[in-house]
Design an enzyme around this catalytic site. Sequence first.
Site, PDB file in Angstrom:
ATOM      1  N   GLU A   1      -0.301  -2.209   5.269  1.00  0.00           N
ATOM      2  CA  GLU A   1       0.661  -2.073   6.348  1.00  0.00           C
ATOM      3  C   GLU A   1       0.561  -0.697   6.984  1.00  0.00           C
ATOM      4  OE1 GLU A   1       4.113  -0.738   8.410  1.00  0.00           O
ATOM      5  OE2 GLU A   1       3.570  -0.008   6.421  1.00  0.00           O
ATOM      6  N   GLU A   2       0.286   0.320   6.166  1.00  0.00           N
ATOM      7  CA  GLU A   2       0.226   1.680   6.693  1.00  0.00           C
ATOM      8  C   GLU A   2      -0.918   1.866   7.689  1.00  0.00           C
ATOM      9  OE1 GLU A   2       2.511   3.693   6.375  1.00  0.00           O
ATOM     10  OE2 GLU A   2       3.578   3.170   4.547  1.00  0.00           O
TER      11      GLU A   2
ATOM     12  N   HIS B   1       7.898   8.719   4.118  1.00  0.00           N
ATOM     13  CA  HIS B   1       6.679   9.517   4.291  1.00  0.00           C
ATOM     14  C   HIS B   1       6.844  10.966   3.820  1.00  0.00           C
ATOM     15  CE1 HIS B   1       4.268   6.715   7.155  1.00  0.00           C
ATOM     16  NE2 HIS B   1       5.129   6.021   6.437  1.00  0.00           N
TER      17      HIS B   1
ATOM     18  N   ASP C   1       0.809  -1.216   0.000  1.00  0.00           N
ATOM     19  CA  ASP C   1       0.000   0.000   0.000  1.00  0.00           C
ATOM     20  C   ASP C   1       0.844   1.269   0.000  1.00  0.00           C
ATOM     21  OD1 ASP C   1       0.732  -0.860   2.590  1.00  0.00           O
ATOM     22  OD2 ASP C   1      -0.809   0.387   3.526  1.00  0.00           O
TER      23      ASP C   1
ATOM     24  N   ARG D   1      19.449  -6.238  13.073  1.00  0.00           N
ATOM     25  CA  ARG D   1      19.804  -6.424  14.478  1.00  0.00           C
ATOM     26  C   ARG D   1      18.860  -7.443  15.104  1.00  0.00           C
ATOM     27  NH1 ARG D   1      17.723  -3.831  18.774  1.00  0.00           N
ATOM     28  NH2 ARG D   1      19.809  -3.177  19.429  1.00  0.00           N
TER      29      ARG D   1
END
Length: 407
Positions: free
Chosen positions: A135-136, A376, A68, A175
């Site tokens: 996901e947003e 963004h 998305d 990580r």
Amino acid sequence: MTIDLEELYKDLHAHPELSFQETRTAGIAAGYLEDLGFTVHRNIGKTGVVGVLDNGPGPVVMLRADMDALPVKEATGLDYASTAVGVDHEGKDMPVMHACGHDVHVSCLVGAVDVLAAQRHEWQGTLIALFQPAEEWGGGAETMVADGLYDAVPKPDVVLGQHVAPFPAGWFGIRPGVTMASADSLNITLHGRGGHGSRPETTIDPVLMAAATTVRLQGIVSRELAPSDSAVVTGGQIHSGTKNNIIPETATLGLSVRTFSDAIRDKILASIERIAKGESTASGAPKDPEIHFEEHFPLTVNDRAATERVSAAFRAKFGETQIIDPGPVSGSEDVGALANAAGAPLVFWFLGGAEPSLFKEWATTGRLPEDIPSNHSPYFAPVIQPTLARGTEALVTAAREYLATKS
């Protein structure tokens, strides 16, 4: 099958789609998967697509990309820039842009499955390629799980994914442990008593209440948490009123909270509620504020053993100097829901996407240049190469680390 990933990326970038509206993108992904011999399941979690390539007994490996875009008006000036307009979940017309790089993620996953399908004589096991919606919004992964994802496809033994980020293309950030923050989005409606702007003594002003609450909220992180406890409380919206000389009935605050532990999250959310109620009481509000929770992203936690395994494979493939530990990142993701629902380890890493020559100061300061557009931003535009090539290679390398080698 030969796929022109650069052309695919430009096409996806020029045709972004908002959360749960990714029908075009999903159709493109599904088409490639079918051409490569995958068994394809469409419309899982509304617009999600999952492909399964069964290549004999062995581990089940899931590669994930989100699809998305964001309600952002693009300002990059690229010849493939988006001019798309969409309708958001509130029915409002919005400009749409891939301002977070999900077009990179889709392109790299398409490239990776193309390579892995061509290499199927070298490995055995089951490869799952998952193209996730929304996901947003923070709900796409959970929506797919709730819609029967693991009834349609096998549960993976490992979930692998990546996110493009504004550090040098060709580098990777990975990580173990807490990798990305949990995030909560909430709206607070403060209640006052409206009236004429010339007679404030007859009113209870929710605008003043909102202003006092906003200032007080900034004391949570600076005065209620220990210096070693990282968190972010952001006031992103304040809405109230219709005219300059009218004191309104209500004011609404839109907040975003980022935390790196469940205990700190609980403490901050309790403090927000206490402060909102306290300012309302201090103002003589006719009733308590209303607090409405919207999006929630859980902590993104990389499995330690699996992450060390993938990191070692990356160092062998790309070189020691290309692999960094980015530290816990205050952005958020929902990919963990896919791993948690399967009881599988997660390995999620960051893919550099910015022009490497702009990072001369990185070596001496350890800081990103301030003029590099971040995710963004309306100016966010990863360099096409080597970003796509390295992103594809990373997915292939991580998958091959788990898929069994044919003897």
